[in-house]
Design a protein around this motif. Sequence first.
Motif, PDB file in Angstrom:
ATOM      1  N   UNK A  34      66.285 -62.147  31.726  1.00  0.00           N
ATOM      2  CA  UNK A  34      65.695 -62.330  33.056  1.00  0.00           C
ATOM      3  C   UNK A  34      64.530 -61.369  33.257  1.00  0.00           C
ATOM      4  N   UNK A  35      63.564 -61.837  34.011  1.00  0.00           N
ATOM      5  CA  UNK A  35      62.415 -61.015  34.401  1.00  0.00           C
ATOM      6  C   UNK A  35      62.369 -60.981  35.919  1.00  0.00           C
ATOM      7  N   UNK A  36      62.579 -59.802  36.468  1.00  0.00           N
ATOM      8  CA  UNK A  36      62.673 -59.628  37.922  1.00  0.00           C
ATOM      9  C   UNK A  36      63.701 -60.594  38.514  1.00  0.00           C
ATOM     10  N   UNK A  37      64.792 -60.793  37.791  1.00  0.00           N
ATOM     11  CA  UNK A  37      65.875 -61.643  38.267  1.00  0.00           C
ATOM     12  C   UNK A  37      65.750 -63.118  37.932  1.00  0.00           C
ATOM     13  N   UNK A  60      78.032 -58.101  28.432  1.00  0.00           N
ATOM     14  CA  UNK A  60      77.388 -56.798  28.656  1.00  0.00           C
ATOM     15  C   UNK A  60      76.104 -57.014  29.445  1.00  0.00           C
ATOM     16  N   UNK A  61      75.866 -56.184  30.422  1.00  0.00           N
ATOM     17  CA  UNK A  61      74.607 -56.185  31.157  1.00  0.00           C
ATOM     18  C   UNK A  61      73.734 -55.055  30.616  1.00  0.00           C
ATOM     19  N   UNK A  62      72.624 -55.441  30.034  1.00  0.00           N
ATOM     20  CA  UNK A  62      71.690 -54.481  29.423  1.00  0.00           C
ATOM     21  C   UNK A  62      70.429 -54.441  30.282  1.00  0.00           C
ATOM     22  N   UNK A  89      65.975 -57.708  32.268  1.00  0.00           N
ATOM     23  CA  UNK A  89      67.412 -57.465  32.157  1.00  0.00           C
ATOM     24  C   UNK A  89      67.999 -58.534  31.253  1.00  0.00           C
ATOM     25  N   UNK A  90      69.083 -58.175  30.604  1.00  0.00           N
ATOM     26  CA  UNK A  90      69.665 -59.045  29.591  1.00  0.00           C
ATOM     27  C   UNK A  90      71.180 -59.119  29.798  1.00  0.00           C
ATOM     28  N   UNK A  91      71.679 -60.329  29.891  1.00  0.00           N
ATOM     29  CA  UNK A  91      73.119 -60.564  29.972  1.00  0.00           C
ATOM     30  C   UNK A  91      73.566 -61.105  28.621  1.00  0.00           C
TER      31      UNK A  91
END
Length: 198
Positions: free
Chosen positions: A117-120, A187-189, A148-150
């Motif tokens: 994701x980029x800015x959600x 994992x949330x990275x 962010x990476x899930x």
Amino acid sequence: NDLSTTLEPYGFAYDIEKDIFYSKMDCWQREIGYCRFFDESAPMMNMIIESEPIYFQYDNRKWMIEFWKGQYGITTGAEVGVYVTDDADTKSYFLFDGPYFDCVSDEELLHMGFILRKKGKVILERKELHWWITGFKLAEFSKLSDLSMEIFITFPNKTMRNAFLSGLIRAGYTADLIDVNDLTVTIIFIKPKTPQPK
């Protein structure tokens, strides 16, 4: 098809439906393995990325599952790779300190996936049985702090899952960034917990 043919010698292909580039199962990189030096040299190859190696012991070997996200030249992308070594000792090589890992065998492939994701906002998704699952969006510029990476990884048994979870905790991950559903770990990275390459 022409684009995938052009990319094949480099170990990548193009998915026209998703409009992303991705690494192939049988790419030449699988013969190379992985070491810390690759992360340290990334900026010299126009890759401004964040890396998160998670180390753990399982089946009498040292394993590493590493996550990456960031700007890869003119693409924004992410990766998850699975590596192992029989050599438990940390050695000093010419250019780096640490173990040199092999890519896992076909029998050790893991079901993995991620949402970047980029800015959600979701910019790409990948899911596959693999040793190195990747995705790169062409002509997308991103700041590291915007990404962010899930990540989803399914393990073959609870012993390996628990060993990986212990590695996550040692790296600095807390309960709010980890979810466990049977053999699958999410994992949330967002920001690396481990020291970044020089």
